[in-house]
Each structure stands twice: as structure tokens, then as C-alpha cells.
Enzyme design. Structure first.
Site, PDB file in Angstrom:
ATOM      1  N   ASP A  48       0.832  -1.195   0.000  1.00 15.10           N
ATOM      2  CA  ASP A  48       0.000   0.000   0.000  1.00 15.10           C
ATOM      3  C   ASP A  48       0.873   1.255   0.000  1.00 15.10           C
ATOM      4  O   ASP A  48       2.109   1.180   0.005  1.00 15.10           O
ATOM      5  CB  ASP A  48      -1.011  -0.004   1.145  1.00 15.10           C
ATOM      6  CG  ASP A  48      -0.391   0.131   2.533  1.00 15.10           C
ATOM      7  OD1 ASP A  48       0.765   0.583   2.624  1.00 15.10           O
ATOM      8  OD2 ASP A  48      -1.071  -0.187   3.520  1.00 15.10           O
ATOM      9  N   LYS A  70      -3.816   3.274  -1.591  1.00 16.25           N
ATOM     10  CA  LYS A  70      -4.928   4.226  -1.601  1.00 16.25           C
ATOM     11  C   LYS A  70      -4.397   5.569  -1.125  1.00 16.25           C
ATOM     12  O   LYS A  70      -3.811   5.672  -0.053  1.00 16.25           O
ATOM     13  CB  LYS A  70      -6.060   3.746  -0.692  1.00 16.25           C
ATOM     14  CG  LYS A  70      -6.698   2.444  -1.159  1.00 16.25           C
ATOM     15  CD  LYS A  70      -7.774   1.992  -0.175  1.00 16.25           C
ATOM     16  CE  LYS A  70      -8.430   0.697  -0.639  1.00 16.25           C
ATOM     17  NZ  LYS A  70      -9.242   0.893  -1.840  1.00 16.25           N
ATOM     18  N   MET A 185      -5.829   8.932   9.992  1.00 17.73           N
ATOM     19  CA  MET A 185      -6.291   9.490   8.708  1.00 17.73           C
ATOM     20  C   MET A 185      -7.279  10.641   8.934  1.00 17.73           C
ATOM     21  O   MET A 185      -8.354  10.686   8.350  1.00 17.73           O
ATOM     22  CB  MET A 185      -6.929   8.390   7.861  1.00 17.73           C
ATOM     23  CG  MET A 185      -6.008   7.209   7.602  1.00 17.73           C
ATOM     24  SD  MET A 185      -6.867   5.718   7.015  1.00 17.73           S
ATOM     25  CE  MET A 185      -7.745   5.203   8.496  1.00 17.73           C
TER      26      MET A 185
END
Length: 274
Positions: A48, A70, A185
Site C-alpha cells: 500500500d 490508496k 487518517m
């Protein structure tokens, strides 16, 4: 990367299987022995966006590297596409490493991938990693728990699939918790988080720290409070990836951070007005 003698004492990485491993928050020194073994033996590595290049330097030179990261604000692979790719590579007879930043089961969607592999009858192993909400804060000089500053630590996602805050968060409960609130996040939603917490009774001067690129050479820390954190994220250009911690444990960084040894440069503290 690890001695053959030690490697032989660890579980075999079998062809046609998938290992879901956490790479930690960034410093290669935080890799577990199992993750290091998997890196050195994998035929295919599906990684990732939060896996640092320094970690991929330890990969098997012949491994197929598949970037399925992502990234906020950019087109990203669907989770279903990642699941399908893991199954496809395993069915080709490869030893597949699914490498994730932090820990695969802490906001890493590892559980979804395990379910997909199980439904496809693909054998897999989960290799836990050091999550940023613990290891990243430690590198910034912030202990996620401390007996004198609260007996709880709560991990909260900072956005849902649509990019906003999850609708099911109970802000009254979060505001009353005495220990650290650790948001993953959350740079894009930090202003709303601060508003919701203060509206629910959290004091506006509650300390906040935003740790960017935790445990790497690029690590930086912004120390602020709930009243000013949204402003300071913009003014001081805090960067992703970042972990946000709200609570009195942030105050301990002044002494701990001044003396601890870390991989990166000593991160500067940024004071804000009361």
C-alpha cells in the site's frame, strides 16, 4: 536479511499462500522477524501507499512489486480489486506478501482481505505490525498511556468510505474518556473532530499533537490544542500520512522528546497561543 538458521525456525512461506503483514509506521527497524522473512522470500509483494521505500529495499530482488496504495484525493484501487489480485497471484502458485503500513488489522482492511481469501480457499497468515497509533506516537515522545494522565486509549478512524467522519461515532462518550484519543487518517476532518469534541464538553485547551511521517527521517510534530488545531494544520502545513492524538499525554513530550533517541531528526515542537 535474517540468518538462514533463524529463518528455518520461523513458519515456512508456502507457494500459493498469502501473508498479510504489517510494515510498521515507517522505520524498517520496526519490522517483525516474520515480516522480514516474508519480504525476503515473497514472489509477489502487493503493497500500500504507506509502506516506505526503505522497507521495500529489503524485498526479494526477483519479486513482482504491485502498488495497490490508496491515496487521499487521488484515484485509488477498489478494495474488491485488491482482493481479486491477491487471489489471482496466489492461484498462480506464488508466495504472496500483502504488505501494509502499520498493522493489517488496525484500520488496514486486513479483515476484509482475510475474508476474501477464506472465501476463495486461499491459505493465509496474518503477521501483526507496529501500528502508528502506538509506535508512531512513541517516536514522537508521546506515550499513548500513562498512569498519571488517563487509563484509556481509544483508536478512532478519521474518515469513512466517503471521506467524511463516520456517522456512528458517539462524541459525548469520546469527550468524556479520560485518556488519549488517537485519530487515524484525520487531517481532512480535524476541524470537525475538534468542533464535535468541544461541543460535547471537551475543554478547548486540551492538548493535541499531529505527527506526520512518523518514525521516518521526515517525521514532524505539530503541538497545538483543540481550539487551534484546524488552523495550525493549515498554517503549519502538516503533511500526510499523519496520526492525531488528543489528550494530556501530549504534555509529556516536552521532556521525553528532548532526551529520547530516534531514527529521524529530533522533531520540533510548535507552540500555539492560548
Amino acid at each position: 536479511m535474517i540468518s538462514p538458521h533463524l529463518s528455518s525456525r520461523l513458519p515456512a512461506f508456502e507457494a500459493g499462500s498469502v501473508w498479510l503483514a504489517g510494515a510498521g509506521p515507517g522505520d524498517p527497524g520496526l519490522l517483525t522477524l516474520l515480516a522480514a522473512k516474508a519480504l525476503g522470500e515473497a514472489d509477489a509483494i502487493v503493497h500500500d501507499a504507506l509502506v516506505g521505500g526503505g522497507i521495500l529495499d529489503f524485498a526479494n530482488p526477483g519479486a513482482l512489486l504491485v502498488d495497490m496504495g490508496k491515496r487521499a484525493g487521488h484515484p485509488s484501487p477498489r478494495q474488491e480489486a485488491i482482493n481479486e489480485r491477491l487471489v489471482e497471484l496466489a492461484r498462480e502458485g506464488r508466495r504472496v506478501l500483502r504488505l501494509k503500513g502499520g498493522d493489517p488489522f488496525v484500520f488496514g482492511r486486513g479483515g476484509e482481505e482475510c475474508l476474501a481469501l477464506a472465501e476463495a480457499e486461499i491459505p493465509f497468515r496474518v503477521v501483526p505490525g507496529v501500528t502508528a497509533g502506538i509506535g508512531g506516537l512513541a517516536y514522537a515522545g508521546i506515550p499513548v498511556t500513562h498512569r498519571g494522565f488517563g487509563t484509556t486509549a481509544t483508536f478512532v478512524t478519521g474518515h469513512d468510505k466517503a471521506g467524511g467522519l463516520p456517522a456512528d461515532l458517539d462524541w459525548d462518550v469520546l469527550a468524556r474518556l479520560p485518556g488519549a484519543l488517537v485519530f487515524y487518517m484525520a487531517l481532512g476532518t480535524i476541524g470537525t473532530i475538534a468542533d464535535r469534541l468541544t461541543a460535547a464538553g471537551k475543554p478547548p485547551m486540551t492538548p493535541v499533537a499531529i505527527v506526520s511521517s512518523a518514525s521516518t527521517e521526515a517525521q514532524s510534530v505539530v503541538e497545538t490544542n483543540l481550539a487551534h488545531c484546524a488552523r495550525d494544520v493549515v498554517r503549519l502545513q502538516a503533511k500526510r500520512p499523519a496520526i492525531v492524538v488528543v489528550g494530556e499525554v501530549v504534555r509529556l513530550r516536552a521532556l521525553i522528546g528532548a532526551w529520547q533517541q530516534t531514527t529521524g531528526q529530533h522533531p520540533s515542537s510548535i507552540a500555539v497561543s492560548a
